[in-house]
Write a protein that holds these residues in place. Structure first.
Motif, PDB file in Angstrom:
ATOM      1  N   TYR A  36     -55.906  -1.003 -82.712  1.00 25.02           N
ATOM      2  CA  TYR A  36     -55.583  -0.129 -81.582  1.00 25.02           C
ATOM      3  C   TYR A  36     -56.000   1.310 -81.866  1.00 25.02           C
ATOM      4  CZ  TYR A  36     -52.947  -4.288 -80.544  1.00 25.02           C
ATOM      5  OH  TYR A  36     -52.605  -5.599 -80.304  1.00 25.02           O
ATOM      6  N   LEU A  37     -55.852   1.727 -83.102  1.00 22.92           N
ATOM      7  CA  LEU A  37     -56.250   3.089 -83.449  1.00 22.92           C
ATOM      8  C   LEU A  37     -57.763   3.266 -83.392  1.00 22.92           C
ATOM      9  CD1 LEU A  37     -53.757   3.567 -86.389  1.00 22.92           C
ATOM     10  CD2 LEU A  37     -53.812   4.931 -84.299  1.00 22.92           C
ATOM     11  N   ASP A  38     -58.506   2.255 -83.804  1.00 26.80           N
ATOM     12  CA  ASP A  38     -59.967   2.353 -83.778  1.00 26.80           C
ATOM     13  C   ASP A  38     -60.528   2.226 -82.370  1.00 26.80           C
ATOM     14  OD1 ASP A  38     -59.989   2.698 -86.493  1.00 26.80           O
ATOM     15  OD2 ASP A  38     -60.386   0.588 -86.957  1.00 26.80           O
ATOM     16  N   ALA A  39     -59.709   1.759 -81.432  1.00 24.22           N
ATOM     17  CA  ALA A  39     -60.166   1.601 -80.045  1.00 24.22           C
ATOM     18  C   ALA A  39     -60.000   2.874 -79.229  1.00 24.22           C
ATOM     19  CB  ALA A  39     -59.387   0.471 -79.370  1.00 24.22           C
ATOM     20  N   ARG A  40     -59.409   3.883 -79.830  1.00 24.74           N
ATOM     21  CA  ARG A  40     -59.156   5.100 -79.061  1.00 24.74           C
ATOM     22  C   ARG A  40     -60.459   5.776 -78.670  1.00 24.74           C
ATOM     23  NH1 ARG A  40     -56.120   8.340 -83.983  1.00 24.74           N
ATOM     24  NH2 ARG A  40     -57.888   8.535 -85.363  1.00 24.74           N
ATOM     25  N   PRO A  41     -60.506   6.556 -77.596  1.00 29.27           N
ATOM     26  CA  PRO A  41     -59.342   6.922 -76.796  1.00 29.27           C
ATOM     27  C   PRO A  41     -58.817   5.766 -75.938  1.00 29.27           C
ATOM     28  CG  PRO A  41     -61.317   7.807 -75.782  1.00 29.27           C
ATOM     29  CD  PRO A  41     -61.737   7.206 -77.091  1.00 29.27           C
ATOM     30  N   LEU A  42     -57.506   5.640 -75.891  1.00 28.42           N
ATOM     31  CA  LEU A  42     -56.863   4.573 -75.142  1.00 28.42           C
ATOM     32  C   LEU A  42     -56.578   5.019 -73.716  1.00 28.42           C
ATOM     33  CD1 LEU A  42     -54.288   3.319 -77.809  1.00 28.42           C
ATOM     34  CD2 LEU A  42     -56.366   2.140 -77.054  1.00 28.42           C
ATOM     35  N   VAL A  43     -57.028   4.219 -72.765  1.00 27.11           N
ATOM     36  CA  VAL A  43     -56.791   4.530 -71.355  1.00 27.11           C
ATOM     37  C   VAL A  43     -55.295   4.621 -71.080  1.00 27.11           C
ATOM     38  CG1 VAL A  43     -57.049   3.666 -68.994  1.00 27.11           C
ATOM     39  CG2 VAL A  43     -58.945   3.475 -70.619  1.00 27.11           C
ATOM     40  N   ALA A  86     -35.928   9.150 -63.129  1.00 24.33           N
ATOM     41  CA  ALA A  86     -35.966   9.898 -64.387  1.00 24.33           C
ATOM     42  C   ALA A  86     -36.741   9.123 -65.438  1.00 24.33           C
ATOM     43  CB  ALA A  86     -34.549  10.194 -64.872  1.00 24.33           C
ATOM     44  N   ILE A  87     -36.564   7.812 -65.468  1.00 25.71           N
ATOM     45  CA  ILE A  87     -37.289   6.989 -66.431  1.00 25.71           C
ATOM     46  C   ILE A  87     -38.782   7.019 -66.139  1.00 25.71           C
ATOM     47  CG2 ILE A  87     -37.654   4.628 -67.240  1.00 25.71           C
ATOM     48  CD1 ILE A  87     -34.700   4.116 -66.763  1.00 25.71           C
ATOM     49  N   ARG A  88     -39.149   6.788 -64.879  1.00 26.03           N
ATOM     50  CA  ARG A  88     -40.569   6.793 -64.507  1.00 26.03           C
ATOM     51  C   ARG A  88     -41.204   8.154 -64.805  1.00 26.03           C
ATOM     52  NH1 ARG A  88     -40.923   7.203 -58.545  1.00 26.03           N
ATOM     53  NH2 ARG A  88     -40.456   9.355 -59.173  1.00 26.03           N
ATOM     54  N   ASP A  89     -40.540   9.236 -64.369  1.00 28.73           N
ATOM     55  CA  ASP A  89     -41.089  10.573 -64.562  1.00 28.73           C
ATOM     56  C   ASP A  89     -41.253  10.891 -66.043  1.00 28.73           C
ATOM     57  OD1 ASP A  89     -41.084  10.841 -61.840  1.00 28.73           O
ATOM     58  OD2 ASP A  89     -39.311  12.131 -61.755  1.00 28.73           O
ATOM     59  N   ASN A  90     -40.327  10.402 -66.871  1.00 29.05           N
ATOM     60  CA  ASN A  90     -40.412  10.659 -68.302  1.00 29.05           C
ATOM     61  C   ASN A  90     -41.751  10.209 -68.855  1.00 29.05           C
ATOM     62  OD1 ASN A  90     -38.912  11.074 -71.086  1.00 29.05           O
ATOM     63  ND2 ASN A  90     -39.919   9.083 -71.201  1.00 29.05           N
ATOM     64  N   PHE A  91     -42.155   8.983 -68.529  1.00 29.57           N
ATOM     65  CA  PHE A  91     -43.390   8.442 -69.102  1.00 29.57           C
ATOM     66  C   PHE A  91     -44.638   9.022 -68.437  1.00 29.57           C
ATOM     67  CE2 PHE A  91     -40.182   5.412 -70.435  1.00 29.57           C
ATOM     68  CZ  PHE A  91     -40.493   5.305 -71.783  1.00 29.57           C
ATOM     69  N   LEU A  92     -44.560   9.340 -67.177  1.00 30.78           N
ATOM     70  CA  LEU A  92     -45.705   9.981 -66.522  1.00 30.78           C
ATOM     71  C   LEU A  92     -45.909  11.389 -67.058  1.00 30.78           C
ATOM     72  CD1 LEU A  92     -45.337   8.742 -62.833  1.00 30.78           C
ATOM     73  CD2 LEU A  92     -46.703   7.785 -64.700  1.00 30.78           C
ATOM     74  N   TRP A  93     -44.826  12.106 -67.342  1.00 33.56           N
ATOM     75  CA  TRP A  93     -44.955  13.418 -67.978  1.00 33.56           C
ATOM     76  C   TRP A  93     -45.589  13.291 -69.363  1.00 33.56           C
ATOM     77  CZ3 TRP A  93     -39.484  14.969 -66.057  1.00 33.56           C
ATOM     78  CH2 TRP A  93     -39.588  15.799 -64.939  1.00 33.56           C
ATOM     79  N   ASN A  94     -45.225  12.254 -70.095  1.00 32.18           N
ATOM     80  CA  ASN A  94     -45.818  12.059 -71.421  1.00 32.18           C
ATOM     81  C   ASN A  94     -47.336  11.994 -71.353  1.00 32.18           C
ATOM     82  OD1 ASN A  94     -43.339  11.986 -72.719  1.00 32.18           O
ATOM     83  ND2 ASN A  94     -43.237   9.751 -72.812  1.00 32.18           N
ATOM     84  N   LEU A  95     -47.849  11.364 -70.307  1.00 36.31           N
ATOM     85  CA  LEU A  95     -49.299  11.213 -70.177  1.00 36.31           C
ATOM     86  C   LEU A  95     -49.997  12.547 -69.917  1.00 36.31           C
ATOM     87  CD1 LEU A  95     -49.425   7.882 -68.128  1.00 36.31           C
ATOM     88  CD2 LEU A  95     -49.887   8.215 -70.572  1.00 36.31           C
ATOM     89  N   GLU A  96     -49.245  13.586 -69.567  1.00 37.54           N
ATOM     90  CA  GLU A  96     -49.807  14.924 -69.379  1.00 37.54           C
ATOM     91  C   GLU A  96     -49.823  15.729 -70.670  1.00 37.54           C
ATOM     92  OE1 GLU A  96     -47.740  16.953 -66.265  1.00 37.54           O
ATOM     93  OE2 GLU A  96     -47.877  15.261 -64.860  1.00 37.54           O
ATOM     94  N   SER A  97     -49.233  15.197 -71.726  1.00 37.11           N
ATOM     95  CA  SER A  97     -49.147  15.945 -72.984  1.00 37.11           C
ATOM     96  C   SER A  97     -50.538  16.154 -73.577  1.00 37.11           C
ATOM     97  CB  SER A  97     -48.251  15.212 -73.979  1.00 37.11           C
ATOM     98  OG  SER A  97     -48.827  13.975 -74.356  1.00 37.11           O
ATOM     99  N   ALA A  98     -50.610  17.078 -74.540  1.00 38.27           N
ATOM    100  CA  ALA A  98     -51.902  17.406 -75.146  1.00 38.27           C
ATOM    101  C   ALA A  98     -52.361  16.352 -76.137  1.00 38.27           C
ATOM    102  CB  ALA A  98     -51.801  18.768 -75.837  1.00 38.27           C
ATOM    103  N   GLY A  99     -51.409  15.569 -76.660  1.00 38.04           N
ATOM    104  CA  GLY A  99     -51.756  14.549 -77.630  1.00 38.04           C
ATOM    105  C   GLY A  99     -50.523  13.779 -78.043  1.00 38.04           C
ATOM    106  N   PHE A 100     -50.740  12.723 -78.835  1.00 43.68           N
ATOM    107  CA  PHE A 100     -49.667  11.840 -79.257  1.00 43.68           C
ATOM    108  C   PHE A 100     -49.646  11.777 -80.777  1.00 43.68           C
ATOM    109  CE2 PHE A 100     -50.813  10.657 -75.020  1.00 43.68           C
ATOM    110  CZ  PHE A 100     -49.621  10.270 -74.405  1.00 43.68           C
TER     111      PHE A 100
END
Length: 473
Positions: free
Chosen positions: A231-238, A205-219
């Motif tokens: 860090y903000l100026d380096a975006r997009p962040l891998v 559940a913990i792993r899936d939570n963060f992998l699902w986050n990476l599918e979101s449209a934005g942060f």
């Protein structure tokens, strides 16, 4: 049909029921509501007291979506493991929330949702949003460094130290600016337990939570350029899948004149009024980090030795026998049990130092108030946050990098307290803290970077609502 720019977007908000997560998200909801966004916020009996002021302030644009079932009546601020909390919340809300979301989209009109905005511990909302054909935006209550690094851990899955590596082993983050590295013991216990195979039944559940986050449209991140510009100026962040990051923080007001707790004639403010400017040390490890008695005793002895007056939000911490009474009798110390008006204390003119565990909300509040920090990170994202404070913004010094694993030397702590509050060695830290406060205020002010990011988020929500209207039958 209304033009996209005139469409009033409707957003479903899903908080994670821990106060440190909820409060910044609710602050953001208030900002969005004041800009014409309509929001439906998931509510349970456990979160009703936190949500009530929001609903009262915005009765026309913010409404609750209540789930009264006892299975969802859970406050994740307690001692249960994060994985268990994530699993319990998802199990309670996934089905009813998914059904509500599908009905709202099928009904159309004002009930149709333009986007889902949910906490980064609510990754399970991503597949619900995808099924309903709605973009999900992930809200990060942590800073961008901590958010990106945490997702990097689950994306790259670095292993634990092997054999004799021990204390020499560090985890590097090669895709972040400067490729920062942290000793294994400073990586969050949540990930260490997962990587070491101790995550138990909730590891997936913990792993899936963060992998699902990476599918979101934005942060959407409660941070700002003055603190995390690198860090903000380096975006997009891998490490965040190259997605758009909206840096809208601090979401809470940084104007002392807007702080209601400052306007109250309470005992804490009255006590602080008696001291000179920038002379008092404020101590707080948050509501969940309780220093063990030896660590609390070392800090108490250091405060005595340094002679600095203090306010200590001690929660349930065990302090040395007689310490609290002696400080109260001498008028040099105030110990608070229970809730402490932290923002008010930090913004008071008499406060000159903040001994903190470096929870992100505390870091933002100190930055906005211009108060230098004595950093004592313990767990979770705090070592990432302390790096920002001590090594990058340089508005604080480290009290300890060992968490509660080792008791700091009393003389060393006393010297640091003196340096930060009045010492010549701390002059640069104090000056940088004041400058940072000015920059943070500019960021959230009219035309500032955070204000522009917030306006960009609102415009994106309006565009989403407009496109949904254009595609409706």
């Amino acid at each position: 049909m209304a033009a996209a720019s005139d469409a009033a977007p409707h957003v479903l908000v899903v908080p994670y029921p821990a106060r440190g997560h909820m409060q910044p998200l609710l602050d953001l909801v208030s900002l969005l509501a004041s800009r014409g966004v309509r929001l439906t916020v998931v509510a349970t009996p456990a979160t009703a007291h936190l949500l009530a002021p929001l609903f009262a302030a915005h009765p026309a644009s913010v409404r609750p979506l209540s789930f009264p079932s006892s299975s969802s009546d859970h406050d994740a601020s307690g001692p249960a493991p994060v994985g268990a909390d994530i699993h319990a919340l998802a199990a309670a809300l996934r089905a009813p929330l998914g059904n509500w979301l599908l009905r709202s989209q099928n009904t159309g009109g004002d009930s149709s949702v333009a986007a889902v905005l949910s906490d980064f511990f609510c990754g399970w909302t991503q597949p619900l949003a995808a099924l309903a054909g709605v973009p999900r935006l992930m809200f990060a209550p942590s800073g961008l460094l901590a958010t990106a690094a945490t997702h990097s851990l689950f994306r790259r899955a670095p292993g634990p130290p092997i054999g004799d590596a021990g204390r020499a082993y560090a985890v590097a983050f090669p895709d972040l600016p400067g490729a920062p590295a942290f000793p294994w013991r400073q990586i969050s216990r949540m990930y260490r337990s997962y990587a070491e195979g101790h995550g138990g039944e909730h590891a997936d559940a913990i792993r899936d939570n963060f992998l699902w986050n990476l599918e979101s449209a934005g942060f959407v991140c409660n941070t700002c350029h003055p603190l995390e510009g690198a860090y903000l100026d380096a975006r997009p962040l891998v490490d965040l899948a190259g997605k758009r990051v909206y840096a809208v923080g601090p979401a809470v007001s940084v104007d002392a004149n807007d702080d209601e707790s400052l306007k109250k004639d309470d005992d804490v403010t009255e006590w602080l009024d008696a001291f000179p400017d920038a002379s008092v040390t404020y101590v707080s490890f948050g509501t969940m980090m309780v220093p063990p008695p030896p660590h609390a005793a070392a800090l108490a002895a250091a405060l005595d030795r340094a002679g600095t007056p203090f306010v200590w939000a001690a929660s349930t911490a065990t302090l040395p026998n007689g310490f609290e009474d002696r400080a109260a009798e001498a008028g040099t110390g105030l110990v608070i049990r229970g809730w402490a008006p932290q923002a008010a204390v930090l913004r008071h003119r008499a406060t000159g130092c903040f001994v903190t565990h470096c929870g992100w909300n505390s870091v933002l509040e100190a930055a906005a108030a211009g108060v230098p920090v004595l950093a004592w990170p313990v767990a979770a994202d705090q070592f990432f946050n302390a790096r920002i404070v001590v090594k990058e913004a340089r508005v604080g010094v480290a009290a300890s990098w060992a968490g509660f694993g080792a008791v700091p030397d009393v003389e060393h702590l006393a010297r640091l307290l003196t340096d930060v509050v009045v010492g010549e060695d701390g002059a640069g830290v104090r000056e940088r803290a004041k400058t940072l406060a000015v920059r943070v205020a500019e960021a959230v002010g009219e035309g500032g970077r955070s204000r522009r990011e917030l306006d960009g988020l609102v415009n994106e929500l309006r565009d989403l609502a407009g496109r949904r209207q254009d595609n409706s039958p």
